[in-house]
Design an enzyme around this catalytic site. Structure first.
Site, PDB file in Angstrom:
ATOM      1  CG  ASP A  84      -2.149   0.923   1.013  1.00  0.00           C
ATOM      2  OD1 ASP A  84      -2.020   2.082   1.428  1.00  0.00           O
ATOM      3  OD2 ASP A  84      -3.187   0.521   0.461  1.00  0.00           O
ATOM      4  CE1 TYR A  89      -5.533   6.432  -1.498  1.00  0.00           C
ATOM      5  CE2 TYR A  89      -5.428   6.937   0.856  1.00  0.00           C
ATOM      6  CZ  TYR A  89      -5.485   6.013  -0.176  1.00  0.00           C
ATOM      7  OH  TYR A  89      -5.480   4.686   0.111  1.00  0.00           O
ATOM      8  CG  HIS A 100      -4.259  -4.196  -0.108  1.00  0.00           C
ATOM      9  ND1 HIS A 100      -3.562  -3.656  -1.170  1.00  0.00           N
ATOM     10  CD2 HIS A 100      -4.289  -3.227   0.847  1.00  0.00           C
ATOM     11  CE1 HIS A 100      -3.201  -2.413  -0.882  1.00  0.00           C
ATOM     12  NE2 HIS A 100      -3.625  -2.135   0.342  1.00  0.00           N
TER      13      HIS A 100
END
Length: 467
Positions: A225, A375, A432
């Site tokens: 990630d 982000y 993930h």
């Protein structure tokens, strides 16, 4: 005369073939992320012990909010296709109120030594676990492990003992690690930046400074990630200090003609593009497994890369909303097929204590908004526009490719970014959140990667000679 020209040209060609081009590194990003102006005084570099603590007032407030939660009725047979199913969410909230023991989980969190130290104006939280014992004549290898969103440092609690004491868990103790797991600034118990533009390069610079402060001149890094990007940037900043880079996600953000052509023809001519059978199985048909999947699963990223504070305000105010938002990712990113189940398949790979502990870290620290801002800081200038995206990574790299990762990156693609891949493995299962979901598989891959780097002397500082 003609012979002289050929001799000159030959000399030039041989020079360029034999001389090693010095690769450009990524500049260390010196910033000030604290409140107000940077003071003239030297920063306090003290490393202070830290423990997770929660007051009764905080817990009372949490339970009041849980009691007053409003639930929307889900569509019939919608399972997790519309997001977290509220029928299952009610069960989670019931468990949260009546069975989940946060105080017990705080003891679990505090079983590993935790610390804080001020770097570039903000407090950085990290877990630092040394081996309980070492084989004679052996020293521990420092390993920096970096989490992502919506995870936390807690993701590594199951893998830490496998790396610091591998022999006690049936693994080879040829290599034993000293593990450092920081919280990304703005996540968990690391202070959030108070200024704009704190991106992955900023985080990598802070973590490099952390490792230097802890006395590590050379170390390994591991991440998935956001941890993938932060550790990649760290390897670009300090290639003479990062001995090896291990990733369980290796996304490629700068796409070229080769990538486009391999998408169009790779299914039919896999060998031409360096694809293996498993690459073809995971990637094609590309419209379904690539483009459509990105469109279906990236809505959250668009929100967080544009207006994170808006939705963040609601999540920061509602523990049930926060749980719904985070749980959906732990479902879909673990296995896309879990969307077809009413409980999102969450009980198949995780237990509620672990899931709620991760959610509680966000809740008690009030960090969901600042975590989502990461982000915007990384994506607001566009994909493929940053210097780190144009630079390659030269340090030895190992990639553990888990089959249920949302997007698959074949080695042939990764190789153009990570030019020194020494280990690439298709993992037999997992998604993930590899460290939490499949800690044994991930630990084994890290151990074999480091073993290869050490045994074959694949890393050395510039100017060092092979022994």
């Amino acid at each position: 005369m003609l012979l002289e020209v050929f001799l000159v040209l030959g000399t030039v060609i041989i020079y360029f073939l034999l001389s090693k081009k010095k690769e450009e590194t990524l500049p260390f990003k010196e910033g000030w992320w604290g409140r107000g102006q940077k003071p003239d005084t030297e920063e306090d570099t003290t490393i202070r012990p830290f423990k997770v603590e929660t007051t009764e007032e905080e817990l009372s407030d949490l339970f009041r909010r849980l009691d007053q939660a409003r639930f929307a009725e889900p569509l019939e047979n919608s399972c997790f296709h519309y997001g977290t199913n509220s029928v299952y969410l009610r069960k989670v909230v019931s468990y949260w109120k009546n069975q989940f023991n946060w105080k017990k989980q705080v003891e679990v969190l505090n079983k590993y030594p935790q610390f804080k130290t001020k770097i570039q104006g903000i407090d950085i939280h990290f877990v630092h676990v040394k081996p309980p014992h070492l084989p004679e004549g052996q020293s521990a290898k420092p390993l920096l492990m970096v989490h992502g969103w919506p995870g936390s440092f807690y993701e590594f609690y199951k893998i830490i003992p496998l790396l610091t004491d591998p022999a006690s868990h049936g693994l080879s103790d040829e290599h034993v690690f000293e593990v450092i797991c920081p919280s990304i600034p703005g996540y968990g118990f690391s202070e959030a930046p108070h200024k704009k533009d704190f991106d992955s390069v900023s985080a990598a610079s802070v973590f490099y400074e952390l490792m230097v402060r802890l006395g590590f001149k050379d170390f390994y890094t591991q991440g998935g990630d956001w941890g993938w990007l932060i550790c990649t940037n760290l390897a670009q900043i300090a290639p003479n200090h990062v001995k090896g880079l291990h990733l369980n996600l290796a996304s490629v953000t700068k796409m070229g003609f080769f990538h486009l052509l391999s998408v169009l023809l790779g299914r039919y001519l896999p060998g031409l593009f360096g694809f293996q059978d498993e690459d073809v199985r995971r990637m094609f048909p590309f419209l379904k497994k690539g483009l459509y999947r990105i469109l279906l699963e990236s809505g959250y990223a668009h929100i967080q890369a544009t207006k994170p504070d808006t939705v963040g305000c609601g999540l920061n105010d509602s523990p049930v909303g926060l749980a719904a938002y985070i749980l959906e990712k732990f479902s879909t990113w673990t296995d896309l097929e879990f969307r077809n189940l009413e409980d999102g398949g969450l009980g198949r790979k995780f237990n509620l204590d672990d899931l709620l502990t991760n959610i509680m870290i966000y809740w008690v620290s009030g960090s969901i908004v600042s975590s989502m801002r990461f982000y915007k800081e990384n994506l607001q200038k566009g994909i493929g526009t940053q210097k780190h995206e144009r630079l390659t990574v030269q340090v030895p790299t190992g990639i553990a490719s888990f089959p249920n990762e949302v997007m698959h990156t074949p080695q042939a693609w990764a190789q153009k970014k990570y030019t020194n891949i020494v280990s690439f493995h298709f993992m037999p299962r997992g998604g993930h959140f590899a460290a939490l979901e499949e800690p044994e598989l991930l630990a084994e891959d890290i151990l074999q990667f480091v073993g290869k780097v050490e045994k074959e002397h694949l890393w050395r500082k510039e100017g060092d000679q092979l022994p």
